[in-house]
Motif scaffolding. Structure first.
Motif, PDB file in Angstrom:
ATOM      1  N   ARG A  31      -0.226  27.378  43.257  1.00 18.41           N
ATOM      2  CA  ARG A  31       0.000  27.487  44.696  1.00 18.41           C
ATOM      3  C   ARG A  31      -1.016  28.463  45.267  1.00 18.41           C
ATOM      4  O   ARG A  31      -1.287  29.511  44.675  1.00 18.41           O
ATOM      5  CB  ARG A  31       1.403  28.008  44.986  1.00 18.41           C
ATOM      6  CG  ARG A  31       2.456  26.965  44.887  1.00 18.41           C
ATOM      7  CD  ARG A  31       3.788  27.501  45.434  1.00 18.41           C
ATOM      8  NE  ARG A  31       4.756  26.435  45.566  1.00 18.41           N
ATOM      9  CZ  ARG A  31       5.579  26.053  44.608  1.00 18.41           C
ATOM     10  NH1 ARG A  31       5.525  26.631  43.441  1.00 18.41           N
ATOM     11  NH2 ARG A  31       6.439  25.081  44.817  1.00 18.41           N
ATOM     12  N   ILE A  32      -1.554  28.088  46.426  1.00 23.27           N
ATOM     13  CA  ILE A  32      -2.446  28.989  47.152  1.00 23.27           C
ATOM     14  C   ILE A  32      -2.001  29.027  48.608  1.00 23.27           C
ATOM     15  O   ILE A  32      -1.323  28.114  49.088  1.00 23.27           O
ATOM     16  CB  ILE A  32      -3.929  28.554  47.064  1.00 23.27           C
ATOM     17  CG1 ILE A  32      -4.148  27.168  47.696  1.00 23.27           C
ATOM     18  CG2 ILE A  32      -4.432  28.602  45.628  1.00 23.27           C
ATOM     19  CD1 ILE A  32      -5.614  26.765  47.817  1.00 23.27           C
ATOM     20  N   SER A  33      -2.357  30.097  49.290  1.00 25.92           N
ATOM     21  CA  SER A  33      -2.171  30.151  50.735  1.00 25.92           C
ATOM     22  C   SER A  33      -3.552  30.037  51.360  1.00 25.92           C
ATOM     23  O   SER A  33      -4.487  30.737  50.963  1.00 25.92           O
ATOM     24  CB  SER A  33      -1.464  31.442  51.155  1.00 25.92           C
ATOM     25  OG  SER A  33      -2.202  32.568  50.745  1.00 25.92           O
ATOM     26  N   VAL A  34      -3.668  29.118  52.322  1.00 23.74           N
ATOM     27  CA  VAL A  34      -4.946  28.854  52.967  1.00 23.74           C
ATOM     28  C   VAL A  34      -4.816  29.189  54.451  1.00 23.74           C
ATOM     29  O   VAL A  34      -3.883  28.735  55.119  1.00 23.74           O
ATOM     30  CB  VAL A  34      -5.371  27.380  52.798  1.00 23.74           C
ATOM     31  CG1 VAL A  34      -6.645  27.074  53.582  1.00 23.74           C
ATOM     32  CG2 VAL A  34      -5.577  27.055  51.328  1.00 23.74           C
ATOM     33  N   ALA A  35      -5.758  29.983  54.947  1.00 29.61           N
ATOM     34  CA  ALA A  35      -5.781  30.345  56.361  1.00 29.61           C
ATOM     35  C   ALA A  35      -6.762  29.450  57.098  1.00 29.61           C
ATOM     36  O   ALA A  35      -7.901  29.285  56.660  1.00 29.61           O
ATOM     37  CB  ALA A  35      -6.188  31.803  56.526  1.00 29.61           C
ATOM     38  N   THR A  36      -6.296  28.867  58.193  1.00 32.78           N
ATOM     39  CA  THR A  36      -7.184  28.139  59.092  1.00 32.78           C
ATOM     40  C   THR A  36      -7.124  28.852  60.434  1.00 32.78           C
ATOM     41  O   THR A  36      -6.060  29.294  60.863  1.00 32.78           O
ATOM     42  CB  THR A  36      -6.765  26.661  59.259  1.00 32.78           C
ATOM     43  OG1 THR A  36      -5.418  26.595  59.739  1.00 32.78           O
ATOM     44  CG2 THR A  36      -6.884  25.916  57.944  1.00 32.78           C
ATOM     45  N   SER A  37      -8.269  28.988  61.088  1.00 36.47           N
ATOM     46  CA  SER A  37      -8.328  29.740  62.341  1.00 36.47           C
ATOM     47  C   SER A  37      -8.951  28.922  63.453  1.00 36.47           C
ATOM     48  O   SER A  37      -9.849  28.116  63.222  1.00 36.47           O
ATOM     49  CB  SER A  37      -9.132  31.033  62.157  1.00 36.47           C
ATOM     50  OG  SER A  37      -8.491  31.863  61.214  1.00 36.47           O
ATOM     51  N   GLU A  38      -8.461  29.184  64.658  1.00 38.49           N
ATOM     52  CA  GLU A  38      -8.980  28.559  65.870  1.00 38.49           C
ATOM     53  C   GLU A  38      -9.330  29.696  66.826  1.00 38.49           C
ATOM     54  O   GLU A  38      -8.513  30.584  67.074  1.00 38.49           O
ATOM     55  CB  GLU A  38      -7.906  27.662  66.476  1.00 38.49           C
ATOM     56  CG  GLU A  38      -8.242  27.122  67.837  1.00 38.49           C
ATOM     57  CD  GLU A  38      -7.060  26.386  68.464  1.00 38.49           C
ATOM     58  OE1 GLU A  38      -7.327  25.507  69.288  1.00 38.49           O
ATOM     59  OE2 GLU A  38      -5.905  26.709  68.154  1.00 38.49           O
TER      60      GLU A  38
END
Length: 151
Positions: A31-38
């Protein structure tokens, strides 16, 4: 239109090193946590950044690759599908929605132990990109809803 589609595509950065669990049958789950930004500019001219965090689950050979090559801060492209899990905690129902990955491309430049560049390499749980995938075809599916661990 007949049928439906459950497809997710993300490009983002890992917020932490992968969490990996190994099962008695040799399979792995990562499991990984992925950050997406706007980022946008509001009416007052201030730059605003909104970040969303996504939990991404990898199984079988993809989990092994994630464990070996990905680290906090790395950029990845992930394709998969959404899955919502439910469990109880202190008598209260809890829910989480995860991305179950089918394909992954590493986008950060990285060197492996043999000093070969492994960046922008795509991986999937298909026999084309993962020669071990055929061995997983008849193994138990750990994708059960009775897993009460919320990570």
């Amino acid at each position: 239109m007949a049928g439906s589609l459950n497809k997710v595509m993300l490009i983002g950065n890992l917020g932490a090193d992968p969490e990996v669990r190994r099962f008695e049958d040799g399979n792995a789950l990562a499991r990984i946590s992925v950050a997406t930004s706007e980022t946008y500019t509001n009416k007052e001219g201030h730059k605003i950044t909104n970040t969303e965090w996504h939990i991404v689950v990898f199984r079988r050979g993809l989990a092994d690759i994630v464990e070996k090559y990905l680290k906090k801060g790395d950029k990845v492209f992930v394709e998969g599908r959404l899955k919502t899990r439910k469990w109880e905690e202190a008598g209260q129902p809890r829910y989480t929605t995860e991305v179950h990955a089918d394909n992954m491309t590493m986008l950060s430049p990285k060197k492996d132990d043999g000093n070969q560049n492994v960046s922008s390499q795509s991986y999937s749980n298909t026999s084309e990109n993962n020669p071990k995938s055929d061995t997983f075809a008849n193994e138990p599916n750990h994708d059960t809803d009775d897993d009460d661990l919320p990570f």
